[in-house]
Design a protein around this motif. Structure first.
Motif, PDB file in Angstrom:
ATOM      1  N   MET A  69       5.006  -6.095 -10.650  1.00 21.77           N
ATOM      2  CA  MET A  69       5.882  -5.420  -9.650  1.00 21.77           C
ATOM      3  C   MET A  69       5.273  -4.653  -8.581  1.00 21.77           C
ATOM      4  N   SER A  70       5.402  -4.617  -7.328  1.00 16.75           N
ATOM      5  CA  SER A  70       4.856  -4.165  -6.025  1.00 16.75           C
ATOM      6  C   SER A  70       5.959  -3.179  -5.463  1.00 16.75           C
ATOM      7  N   ARG A  71       5.433  -2.214  -4.898  1.00 18.77           N
ATOM      8  CA  ARG A  71       6.674  -1.250  -4.007  1.00 18.77           C
ATOM      9  C   ARG A  71       5.821  -0.470  -2.990  1.00 18.77           C
ATOM     10  N   ILE A  72       6.420  -0.260  -2.033  1.00 20.85           N
ATOM     11  CA  ILE A  72       5.735   0.659  -0.856  1.00 20.85           C
ATOM     12  C   ILE A  72       5.443   2.178  -1.461  1.00 20.85           C
ATOM     13  N   ASP A  73       3.753   2.344  -1.352  1.00 23.23           N
ATOM     14  CA  ASP A  73       3.400   3.632  -1.997  1.00 23.23           C
ATOM     15  C   ASP A  73       3.453   4.710  -0.672  1.00 23.23           C
ATOM     16  N   HIS A  74       2.680   4.251   0.117  1.00 22.06           N
ATOM     17  CA  HIS A  74       2.731   5.101   1.221  1.00 22.06           C
ATOM     18  C   HIS A  74       2.349   4.440   2.455  1.00 22.06           C
ATOM     19  N   ILE A  75       2.809   5.168   3.791  1.00 27.31           N
ATOM     20  CA  ILE A  75       2.387   4.720   5.094  1.00 27.31           C
ATOM     21  C   ILE A  75       1.398   5.653   5.533  1.00 27.31           C
ATOM     22  N   THR A  76       0.336   5.006   6.441  1.00 30.74           N
ATOM     23  CA  THR A  76      -0.972   5.768   6.847  1.00 30.74           C
ATOM     24  C   THR A  76      -1.067   5.857   8.178  1.00 30.74           C
ATOM     25  N   VAL A  77      -0.930   7.046   8.903  1.00 29.16           N
ATOM     26  CA  VAL A  77      -1.333   7.355  10.082  1.00 29.16           C
ATOM     27  C   VAL A  77      -2.724   7.592  10.397  1.00 29.16           C
ATOM     28  N   THR A  78      -3.364   6.805  10.965  1.00 32.25           N
ATOM     29  CA  THR A  78      -4.847   6.746  11.226  1.00 32.25           C
ATOM     30  C   THR A  78      -5.033   7.769  12.496  1.00 32.25           C
ATOM     31  N   ALA A  79      -6.148   8.476  12.482  1.00 31.62           N
ATOM     32  CA  ALA A  79      -6.386   9.299  13.969  1.00 31.62           C
ATOM     33  C   ALA A  79      -7.865   9.718  14.010  1.00 31.62           C
ATOM     34  N   PRO A  80      -8.332   9.919  15.064  1.00 29.25           N
ATOM     35  CA  PRO A  80      -9.963  10.534  15.164  1.00 29.25           C
ATOM     36  C   PRO A  80     -10.181  11.868  14.387  1.00 29.25           C
ATOM     37  N   LEU A 124       0.370   4.675  13.508  1.00 27.36           N
ATOM     38  CA  LEU A 124       0.632   4.198  12.124  1.00 27.36           C
ATOM     39  C   LEU A 124      -0.222   2.869  11.820  1.00 27.36           C
ATOM     40  N   GLY A 125      -1.196   3.311  11.305  1.00 30.38           N
ATOM     41  CA  GLY A 125      -2.418   2.214  11.392  1.00 30.38           C
ATOM     42  C   GLY A 125      -2.213   1.287  10.108  1.00 30.38           C
ATOM     43  N   THR A 126      -1.760   1.688   8.888  1.00 33.83           N
ATOM     44  CA  THR A 126      -1.715   0.716   7.882  1.00 33.83           C
ATOM     45  C   THR A 126      -0.603   1.332   6.873  1.00 33.83           C
ATOM     46  N   TRP A 127      -0.598   0.561   5.602  1.00 35.87           N
ATOM     47  CA  TRP A 127       0.385   1.047   4.578  1.00 35.87           C
ATOM     48  C   TRP A 127      -0.431   0.591   3.611  1.00 35.87           C
ATOM     49  N   VAL A 128       0.345   1.362   2.226  1.00 36.44           N
ATOM     50  CA  VAL A 128      -0.395   0.835   0.863  1.00 36.44           C
ATOM     51  C   VAL A 128       0.636   0.595  -0.143  1.00 36.44           C
ATOM     52  N   ALA A 129       0.590  -0.428  -0.883  1.00 39.24           N
ATOM     53  CA  ALA A 129       1.663  -1.021  -1.714  1.00 39.24           C
ATOM     54  C   ALA A 129       1.062  -0.572  -3.290  1.00 39.24           C
ATOM     55  N   ARG A 130       1.883  -0.115  -3.977  1.00 34.37           N
ATOM     56  CA  ARG A 130       1.545   0.177  -5.457  1.00 34.37           C
ATOM     57  C   ARG A 130       1.757  -0.709  -6.480  1.00 34.37           C
ATOM     58  N   THR A 131       0.897  -1.253  -7.195  1.00 37.96           N
ATOM     59  CA  THR A 131       1.166  -2.051  -8.271  1.00 37.96           C
ATOM     60  C   THR A 131       0.643  -1.682  -9.512  1.00 37.96           C
ATOM     61  N   ASP A 132       1.400  -2.053 -10.739  1.00 42.27           N
ATOM     62  CA  ASP A 132       0.868  -1.716 -11.877  1.00 42.27           C
ATOM     63  C   ASP A 132      -0.170  -2.527 -12.528  1.00 42.27           C
ATOM     64  N   ASP A 133      -0.554  -3.794 -11.877  1.00 46.06           N
ATOM     65  CA  ASP A 133      -1.838  -4.370 -12.440  1.00 46.06           C
ATOM     66  C   ASP A 133      -2.620  -4.867 -11.040  1.00 46.06           C
ATOM     67  N   ILE A 134      -3.389  -4.108 -10.267  1.00 48.58           N
ATOM     68  CA  ILE A 134      -3.940  -4.595  -9.211  1.00 48.58           C
ATOM     69  C   ILE A 134      -4.713  -5.743  -9.124  1.00 48.58           C
TER      70      ILE A 134
END
Length: 208
Positions: free
Chosen positions: A1-12, A84-94
């Motif tokens: 199962m996967s779920r949204i873990d975090h969203i990421t703002v990229t900046a210099p 908003l440069g990217t996002w990360v999804a959490r999984t129990d078995d990557i």
């Protein structure tokens, strides 16, 4: 199962990223930490019990990592605007999730920040897969989720949207990694992400 873990703002720089988030959401992020292998550092903002917003930037006090930094950070000029440069999804078995993915999300690598360790997908060239809208996959260690220790400022993620000239590719990707119901995919002239955030002042938007 996967779920949204975090969203990421990229900046210099973290300061410009924090100002971007403060203006958009009316909230000030908390200190995060440093990522020695990537030469980056971050700030964090709670969006729920197990979800957060990250602001990430090159760390001017860290030595160059000797490889491309993740999340396309090396492509940012000093005057590039945060986004908003990217996002990360959490999984129990990557490793199983990576094998099932319809897109190449990059190899699985160990990463750390302070006492916390995890596994994450990082394309070798530092890019973000699917023209910048695919998630990185993450598998945390056994500690409590990072969001659990952050201050609750009344924010939560209402929805995340992917815009892409070929949205079906995004639909297929999300289905392959078990996220077909978590993110909306729509046609757009250029790839981009849009996050709608519940705040005490109403729903606010984060994007480019």
């Amino acid at each position: 199962m996967s779920r949204i873990d975090h969203i990421t703002v990229t900046a210099p720089a973290l300061a410009t990223g924090a100002a971007f988030v403060l203006k958009a959401l009316g909230a000030t992020p908390q200190p995060g930490g440093e990522h020695p292998r990537m030469g980056t550092h971050n700030l964090l903002l709670r969006l729920g019990d197990a979800i957060f917003l990250e602001i990430i930037a090159p760390n001017p006090d860290a030595p160059p990592p000797g490889r491309p930094r993740w999340f396309a950070l090396d492509q940012l000029a000093p005057d590039s605007p945060p986004s908003l440069g990217t996002w990360v999804a959490r999984t129990d078995d990557i490793r199983t999730t990576v094998a099932a993915s319809s897109e190449d999300l990059g190899p699985v690598e160990p990463m750390s920040r302070g006492q916390r360790n995890w596994l994450i997908t990082i394309p070798a060239d530092g890019s973000v897969a699917l023209d910048g809208v695919a998630p990185a996959l993450i598998e945390w260690d056994g500690h409590p989720h990072p969001a659990a220790g952050l201050q609750d400022q009344g924010l939560s993620l209402a929805r995340l949207e992917i815009f892409h000239p070929d949205p079906q590719r995004a639909v297929v990707l999300l289905a392959s990694i078990g996220l077909e119901d978590a993110v909306a995919c729509q046609h757009g002239d250029k790839p981009r992400l849009v996050a709608h955030i519940n705040t005490p002042q109403g729903i606010k938007e984060l994007s480019i």
